[in-house]
Design an enzyme around this catalytic site. Sequence first.
Site, mmCIF file in Angstrom:
data_model
loop_
_atom_site.group_PDB
_atom_site.id
_atom_site.type_symbol
_atom_site.label_atom_id
_atom_site.label_comp_id
_atom_site.label_asym_id
_atom_site.label_seq_id
_atom_site.Cartn_x
_atom_site.Cartn_y
_atom_site.Cartn_z
ATOM 1 N N GLU A 170 0.824 -1.210 0.000
ATOM 2 C CA GLU A 170 0.000 0.000 0.000
ATOM 3 C C GLU A 170 0.857 1.258 0.000
ATOM 4 O OE1 GLU A 170 -2.243 -3.037 2.669
ATOM 5 O OE2 GLU A 170 -0.190 -2.642 1.988
ATOM 6 N N CYS A 195 -2.768 -3.855 7.173
ATOM 7 C CA CYS A 195 -2.432 -4.007 8.590
ATOM 8 C C CYS A 195 -2.866 -2.778 9.379
ATOM 9 C CB CYS A 195 -0.936 -4.250 8.755
ATOM 10 S SG CYS A 195 0.110 -2.887 8.195
ATOM 11 N N ARG A 246 14.056 -23.972 -3.988
ATOM 12 C CA ARG A 246 14.710 -23.749 -2.703
ATOM 13 C C ARG A 246 14.746 -22.256 -2.368
ATOM 14 N NH1 ARG A 246 20.049 -27.708 -3.206
ATOM 15 N NH2 ARG A 246 18.939 -29.711 -3.137
ATOM 16 N N ARG A 272 22.390 -22.774 -5.656
ATOM 17 C CA ARG A 272 23.621 -22.528 -6.415
ATOM 18 C C ARG A 272 23.343 -22.270 -7.895
ATOM 19 N NH1 ARG A 272 24.054 -26.977 -3.584
ATOM 20 N NH2 ARG A 272 24.197 -28.378 -5.386
ATOM 21 N N GLU A 285 13.137 -32.920 1.297
ATOM 22 C CA GLU A 285 13.856 -33.583 0.202
ATOM 23 C C GLU A 285 14.486 -34.884 0.672
ATOM 24 O OE1 GLU A 285 16.617 -31.653 -2.315
ATOM 25 O OE2 GLU A 285 15.378 -29.889 -2.664
ATOM 26 N N THR A 313 12.052 -40.484 5.609
ATOM 27 C CA THR A 313 11.702 -39.123 6.030
ATOM 28 C C THR A 313 10.410 -38.667 5.357
ATOM 29 O OG1 THR A 313 14.037 -38.598 6.341
ATOM 30 C CG2 THR A 313 12.516 -36.744 6.164
ATOM 31 N N LEU A 314 10.305 -38.889 4.062
ATOM 32 C CA LEU A 314 9.101 -38.491 3.330
ATOM 33 C C LEU A 314 7.864 -39.205 3.860
ATOM 34 C CD1 LEU A 314 10.705 -38.541 -0.215
ATOM 35 C CD2 LEU A 314 9.670 -36.516 0.834
#
Length: 357
Positions: free
Chosen positions: A56, A81, A195, A218, A293, A298-299
């Site tokens: 804004e 806000c 990422r 990278r 990832e 883990t997934l």
Amino acid sequence: MRTAKADMLYMDRCLELARKGLGSTAPNPMVGCVLVAEGRIIGQGYHREFGKAHAEVNAIQSVKSAGMLASSTLYVNLEPCSHHGKTPPCTGLILDRGIPRVVIGTRDPNKAVSGKGISRLRDNGVEVSVGIREKECLELNRRFFTYHVNKRPYIILKWAQTKDGFIDRERGQGTDEKINWITGTLERQLVHKWRSEEQAILVGTRTALTDDPELTVRDWSGRQPLRLVIDRQGKLPGSLKLLDGKTPTAIFSHKTLKPAENIRQVKIPDHKDMVDGILDFLYESEIHSLIVEGGRETLEGFIRRNLWDEARVFTGDQLFRSGIRAPRLEADASAEHQVAGSMLSIFRNKTLSIHAE
């Protein structure tokens, strides 16, 4: 002339502007703002970076003829806000400039704001419309809404699998063994772009040991995500790239680990679920988005508990014929795209929904 079609058109422009802040505004939302008078845009802006001016402010400052503000309509995809944070409240600026009408895409889910900005504007005589392109506004800021409504980060699962459904061959836990790449250079560049758009990235112990990943940006430009790694028993060697101290990293373990530069040790009690511990840490740290990832274990730790919002799965042309099976989702892909030599499937968890409170 004021019409519902015109309101939607200008809100579309707000969303277009807001998207430019992806990867730069978190933990703030992405917000775009347009000012319209006499049937034309007289000013526009977006929130460019966390800690800097809100959309804004940038839009109002871009207006060349300030006298036109008194007959203008301000369009913004998220409720302005009404509290002092890193910058002054936008509602105060709108009132000071005498803008008579404000069109808002959706209410802000943050309890510090929700409804308060709308009420302040209306209490001071401003005509306020809410809910224009609300679905699209929620989608754009799904990370922000998930964090404030569900009290956890927006979780993106990512993996690559072969045509016959494997994510890796069987390998010993040693960094001397080569990574079995399933995707090519262009796909990996896209992953680096992803990422840069999220705040944190996680892998498990096995992936850290066998792949020795850097988990950095990278092949793209942008902010580095906070690197996270699970090390339940404290067995990861300090020689890993994840533990090089060059990029902020957090290690989650049931053990007390040795202090290391630029690495935060997060001890999870033995009785506490590791995923819960990670999500509690991320919520307390105001991390709004997480890419997982990690390997299959883990997934699947997130999948089993239905703690995922989106999955991005590359399927390459290779055949491993044996190895580590890819995770399975009980969902159909919502979109598919050819990316170089791979098919990218996007899954969305339809059992989870976000809404403005």
